[in-house]
Write an enzyme that holds these catalytic residues in place. Structure first.
Site, PDB file in Angstrom:
ATOM      1  N   GLY A 167      40.345  43.698  35.807  1.00 11.40           N
ATOM      2  CA  GLY A 167      39.043  42.705  34.599  1.00 11.40           C
ATOM      3  C   GLY A 167      39.338  41.933  35.486  1.00 11.40           C
ATOM      4  O   GLY A 167      38.663  42.193  37.526  1.00 11.40           O
TER       5      GLY A 167
ATOM      6  N   VAL B  36      46.044  44.153  37.888  1.00 11.63           N
ATOM      7  CA  VAL B  36      47.285  43.799  37.386  1.00 11.63           C
ATOM      8  C   VAL B  36      48.442  44.900  37.778  1.00 11.63           C
ATOM      9  O   VAL B  36      48.165  46.221  37.678  1.00 11.63           O
ATOM     10  CB  VAL B  36      47.329  43.528  35.837  1.00 11.63           C
ATOM     11  CG1 VAL B  36      49.005  43.798  35.855  1.00 11.63           C
ATOM     12  CG2 VAL B  36      46.729  42.558  35.152  1.00 11.63           C
TER      13      VAL B  36
ATOM     14  N   LYS C  43      49.661  39.837  38.143  1.00 16.63           N
ATOM     15  CA  LYS C  43      48.576  39.267  37.412  1.00 16.63           C
ATOM     16  C   LYS C  43      47.571  38.597  39.184  1.00 16.63           C
ATOM     17  O   LYS C  43      47.965  37.870  39.368  1.00 16.63           O
ATOM     18  CB  LYS C  43      47.965  38.495  36.593  1.00 16.63           C
ATOM     19  CG  LYS C  43      46.525  38.246  36.756  1.00 16.63           C
ATOM     20  CD  LYS C  43      46.251  37.277  35.387  1.00 16.63           C
ATOM     21  CE  LYS C  43      45.231  37.081  34.807  1.00 16.63           C
ATOM     22  NZ  LYS C  43      45.096  36.091  33.838  1.00 16.63           N
TER      23      LYS C  43
ATOM     24  N   PHE D 175      39.123  38.805  36.360  1.00 18.66           N
ATOM     25  CA  PHE D 175      40.022  37.930  37.140  1.00 18.66           C
ATOM     26  C   PHE D 175      40.544  37.959  38.059  1.00 18.66           C
ATOM     27  O   PHE D 175      41.412  37.698  38.720  1.00 18.66           O
ATOM     28  CB  PHE D 175      40.685  37.256  36.288  1.00 18.66           C
ATOM     29  CG  PHE D 175      40.292  35.695  35.866  1.00 18.66           C
ATOM     30  CD1 PHE D 175      38.511  35.206  35.599  1.00 18.66           C
ATOM     31  CD2 PHE D 175      40.844  35.067  34.514  1.00 18.66           C
ATOM     32  CE1 PHE D 175      38.195  34.855  35.485  1.00 18.66           C
ATOM     33  CE2 PHE D 175      40.296  34.454  33.796  1.00 18.66           C
ATOM     34  CZ  PHE D 175      39.083  33.769  34.446  1.00 18.66           C
ATOM     35  N   GLY D 176      40.856  39.755  38.206  1.00 15.85           N
ATOM     36  CA  GLY D 176      41.440  40.502  39.614  1.00 15.85           C
ATOM     37  C   GLY D 176      42.334  42.082  38.417  1.00 15.85           C
ATOM     38  O   GLY D 176      41.546  42.318  37.793  1.00 15.85           O
TER      39      GLY D 176
ATOM     40  N   ASP E 217      40.224  32.898  23.968  1.00 16.27           N
ATOM     41  CA  ASP E 217      40.025  34.162  24.134  1.00 16.27           C
ATOM     42  C   ASP E 217      41.055  35.368  23.789  1.00 16.27           C
ATOM     43  O   ASP E 217      41.345  36.129  24.585  1.00 16.27           O
ATOM     44  CB  ASP E 217      39.877  34.532  25.949  1.00 16.27           C
ATOM     45  CG  ASP E 217      39.269  35.362  26.957  1.00 16.27           C
ATOM     46  OD1 ASP E 217      38.785  36.073  25.070  1.00 16.27           O
ATOM     47  OD2 ASP E 217      40.164  35.988  27.608  1.00 16.27           O
TER      48      ASP E 217
ATOM     49  N   LEU F  18      47.759  48.623  36.703  1.00 15.65           N
ATOM     50  CA  LEU F  18      48.141  48.883  36.001  1.00 15.65           C
ATOM     51  C   LEU F  18      46.929  48.818  35.141  1.00 15.65           C
ATOM     52  O   LEU F  18      46.278  48.935  33.992  1.00 15.65           O
ATOM     53  CB  LEU F  18      49.090  47.825  35.091  1.00 15.65           C
ATOM     54  CG  LEU F  18      50.274  47.903  35.528  1.00 15.65           C
ATOM     55  CD1 LEU F  18      51.282  46.847  35.045  1.00 15.65           C
ATOM     56  CD2 LEU F  18      50.945  49.557  35.337  1.00 15.65           C
ATOM     57  N   GLY F  19      45.958  48.068  35.395  1.00 18.56           N
ATOM     58  CA  GLY F  19      44.378  47.618  34.908  1.00 18.56           C
ATOM     59  C   GLY F  19      43.425  46.399  35.617  1.00 18.56           C
ATOM     60  O   GLY F  19      44.245  46.007  36.921  1.00 18.56           O
TER      61      GLY F  19
END
Length: 821
Positions: free
Chosen positions: A513, A518, A532, A515-516, A626, A510-511
């Protein structure tokens, strides 16, 4: 078969027999006669004529409509009875509510005595609150010229004010009936003492003070701790007002179906608070006063407390530092300071006496806006000061100090205030030793328990295998046999997650970032999930991972993403509810779908309500740190849900800010005091929300370039258009003209208020929600925003902090480590 004669007789009977009036309005042409009743719109109360007890006199009163026994809560003509059944209650042409005998000539019995009503059409109406109101023309609160709640009798109903007007001297209070057969003004009353600078509520027997309910403590009255603002009492809130115009108090109920009343009786136990039990069909007495001897005003002498649990001396006992001088306290002889005591410049101090009704404040002195320590020093430097306490007043926290006798103190087993009593050095040291003797065994026991628990934990840790990361996590969050942790979320085996995501197939991604990654997945029960998967090189360590689990598991709000579970086998993973529409940034920046203005406004309101929950309404005050477009996810109905709590922090409910050397967040959303100094607070989140709100309106990122010559970012661009008087130029062009101009202007105004450079002048999220919901323009103009151009050096290439759940385009640059100055 009907004949013409039968029909004629039928109509004659209808004309002769007058049916009961069941409307809620009295007019000049529609009066209320004895035998008729008016019923409120929701059928909670009715108004009519009644005779109390065995009396033949008639009175106009209000009672509950749906309760079998007739409990009269208000009487119009309590001191002017009608001697027969010919009374009529009506409205005359001058705007008066009048009660008179129907015979000719009409004899006036009672009137509302309204002055200066003017011309118009006047009516009276019984409301669902039990309030009888007289109004001009159409009914509305502003058209009310007289109301029964301003003239209470023996019952205090929800919404009815008790208090006095400082300008006119008018005092509104409740007074008992003379007897069960006579509702006339009796001898017992509940009212504020109007001759005091520190208002207190008293129960009077004529002019004699019978019981001191006490001063307001911010929640309830000091002598009325049972009357709380929530719980089984079903009281929504108490409202206390003390300003230049009035001192007053009233309470409200969560639901009109929860029937509650406060009554002044004509008997010795004069005040009672009742709740109606619809199951047993009985009134439940929730509070009675005076309830025991300690409730009676000044039952004990000066410098003494009264505790009904004490069998000796009728419950009276001297305060610390005082002793009875050979006379029993039951004779009300004062306790005197111990003869050898020196309390002026001899190392004296204060002993805490908790759970009490504070002394009579008639002679106390009030200092507003002062801390507990400052209050202590204020009393200590004046040798005449005998004690002090911290009081909640209308504009904040105040300090009450006494300079004479401490009178009418009683002890409570639950609730009450804290009183600090002046004692000499020896008493102070003795008190500390007594406290130490009590606390020392407790502290030793706690220490031994901690040591034993630590030893057991260490032994268990050595026996268990697994990675260091797994042991560290389970030391805080141990899972039971079913895989459910103490946080209430599920601990998933790795095999389940692998199967759900098709072994983390690229097609399920899905995406991604900082941090890893998804992934979308499907559990065996068919539930869609978002996984996640934290990368090995992720900057989110085990601390942030645990923080995110513990925080989200404890938060329940429709605008916060729901955490379903986690996995800690071999690597760290978080399992969220799957939100099919992905992240907000895909809609407002990547234009995955053009959002109309109403949808954008609803999303902004949802985000604001979610942040308000974090800051104010949850069990913990949480600063997100955030908040950005990619951390707002959208469900199938486009409802927003705030996600990614890895950087969130819990702060104290009274804590305004914290300072950190590890600054985390996203460029373009970070407040100046946080980015430059490491100071973060709820106002830091407000800044981030302001940026996000302006992005939703404009459809542009804050770190986009708008003016190469002036190096403007989004905030600077909108501020420039605001000053030029053309703020609508910033609206997303894809909206065309299909938006509400006033609503957009109000949102821009609120957004600029949120991004002001000074954190002090920024609104709270509570104020933000109010301004967004209010159709009027915010009253205060915005000051200069922070970071209004790109030349500040606020933007630069660093690591992205996180990714959301859904199709996420990570375009923000996130700061991961800055040393605060």
């Amino acid at each position: 078969m009907y004949t013409r004669k039968n029909v004629l007789v039928y109509f004659v009977v209808l004309l002769v027999i007058q049916p009961c009036i069941c409307l809620d309005i009295i007019t000049r042409t529609q009066p209320l006669k004895d035998g008729d009743v008016l019923i409120s719109e929701g059928e909670y109360f009715e108004l009519g004529f009644f005779s109390p007890g065995s009396s033949s006199n008639r009175y106009v009163g209000v009672w509950y409509h749906q309760i079998p026994e007739k409990n009269v809560v208000w009487v119009a003509n309590r001191d002017s009875p009608v001697k027969n059944t010919s009374g009529v209650l009506s409205v005359d042409g001058t705007g008066q509510l009048v009660l008179f005998y129907s015979r000719t000539p009409q004899i006036l019995i009672w009137s509302s005595n309204v002055s200066g009503s003017g011309d118009g059409r006047f009516s009276a109406k019984i409301l669902d609150t039990g309030n009888l109101v007289l109004f001009k023309d159409e009914y509305s609160e502003k058209n009310v010229i007289w109301q029964g709640f301003d003239h209470p009798t023996d019952t205090h109903l929800p919404g009815m004010k008790i208090g006095w007007n400082k300008k006119t001297g008018e005092n509104k209070f409740i007074t008992s009936w003379k007897s069960p057969e006579n509702p006339g003004t009796g001898q017992y009353s509940l009212k504020f003492d109007v001759n005091e600078s520190n208002p207190q509520l008293f129960i009077y027997n004529g002019a004699e003070r019978l019981m001191r309910v006490g001063p307001w403590n911010g929640v309830t009255f000091s002598g009325y701790p049972e009357f709380t603002v929530s719980g089984p009492d079903q009281v929504a809130k108490q409202v206390y007002i003390d300003n230049e115009e009035e001192v007053s108090w009233y309470y409200t109920i969560n639901n009109p179906a929860n029937v509650s009343r406060f009554v002044m009786n004509e008997t010795r136990s004069v005040a009672q608070r009742f709740n109606w039990d619809p199951v047993t069909q009985k009134w439940y007495p929730f509070w009675t006063g005076p309830d025991d001897s300690c409730d009676f005003y000044r039952h004990c002498g000066a410098f003494s407390t009264c505790n009904p649990a004490n069998v000796g001396a009728q419950g009276c006992e001297c305060l610390p530092g005082y002793e009875s001088q050979g006379n029993p306290l039951r004779d009300r002889y004062q306790c005197l300071r111990k003869s050898e005591a020196l309390v002026c410049g001899k190392g004296e101090g204060f002993v805490e006496v908790s759970g009490v009704k504070v002394p009579d404040t008639s002679t106390a002195h009030l200092e507003s806006d002062i801390t507990l320590k400052a209050c202590n020093n204020l009393c200590l430097k004046n040798c005449s000061c005998t004690g002090y306490t911290i009081a909640n007043i209308s504009n904040g926290v105040g300090c009450l100090t006494w300079y004479g006798d401490l009178l009418d103190i009683r002890q409570y087993s639950d609730g009450g205030e804290v009183l600090y009593v002046r004692v000499d050095h020896h008493e102070l040291v003795g008190s500390k030793k007594r406290v130490l003797r009590v606390l020392l065994p407790v502290l030793v026991a706690i220490l031994l328990i901690i040591i034993a628990f630590g030893y057991w934990l260490l032994r268990k840790k050595k026996k268990r295998g697994g990675s260091k990361r797994l042991e560290l996590f389970n030391s805080l969050e141990n899972s039971d046999e079913r895989g459910t942790s103490s946080t209430g979320v599920h601990c998933f085996p790795l095999s389940i997650i692998i199967a759900a995501t098709n072994n983390f197939a690229f097609s399920e991604k899905l995406g991604q970032g900082g941090f890893g990654t998804v992934y979308k997945g499907k559990l065996p029960n068919g539930q869609d999930i978002a996984v996640k998967r934290l990368s090995i090189t992720s900057s989110q360590g085990i601390g942030e991972f645990k923080n995110e689990i513990i925080l989200i598991a404890k938060l329940q709000h429709r605008n916060l993403v729901r955490l379903l579970g986690y996995c800690i086998q071999q690597e760290k993973m978080l399992i969220y509810e799957y939100l099919p529409n992905g992240a907000l940034d895909c809609f407002i920046f990547a234009k995955k779908m053009v959002l109309d203005w109403q949808t954008r406004f609803d999303i902004a309101m949802g985000i604001a309500r979610g942040m308000l929950y974090l800051h104010q309404d949850s069990r913990f005050r949480i600063i997100h740190r955030d908040l950005k477009a990619s951390n707002v996810l959208l469900d199938a109905s486009m409802n927003p849900k705030i996600s990614d709590f890895g950087m969130a922090r819990i702060v104290g409910s009274e804590q305004n800010e914290e300072t950190t050397n590890r600054v985390v967040g996203t460029y373009g959303y970070m407040s100046p005091e946080y980015a430059m100094e490491g100071h973060f607070s709820i106002k830091s989140d407000v800044f981030s929300f302001g940026v996000l709100l302006l992005e939703i309106i404009s459809g542009r990122r804050n770190n986009s370039s708008f003016d190469a010559e002036n190096s403007l970012n989004l905030i600077g661009y909108i501020w420039d258009r605001w000053l030029q008087g053309t703020p609508l130029e910033v609206v997303d062009r894809s909206l065309g003209e299909s938006y509400v101009v006033d609503e957009v202007l109000r949102c821009i105004h609120v957004g600029l208020l949120c991004v002001q450079e000074s954190a002090v002048v920024r609104p709270t999220m509570s104020e933000v929600v109010t301004m967004l919901c209010n159709e009027r323009t915010p009253s205060s103009p915005p000051e200069q925003p922070a970071f209004i151009n790109r030349a500040t050096g606020y933007f630069g290439p660093v690591r992205s902090s996180s990714s959301g759940n859904g199709a996420i385009a990570v375009a923000e640059m996130t700061i991961s480590m800055i040393e605060g100055r």
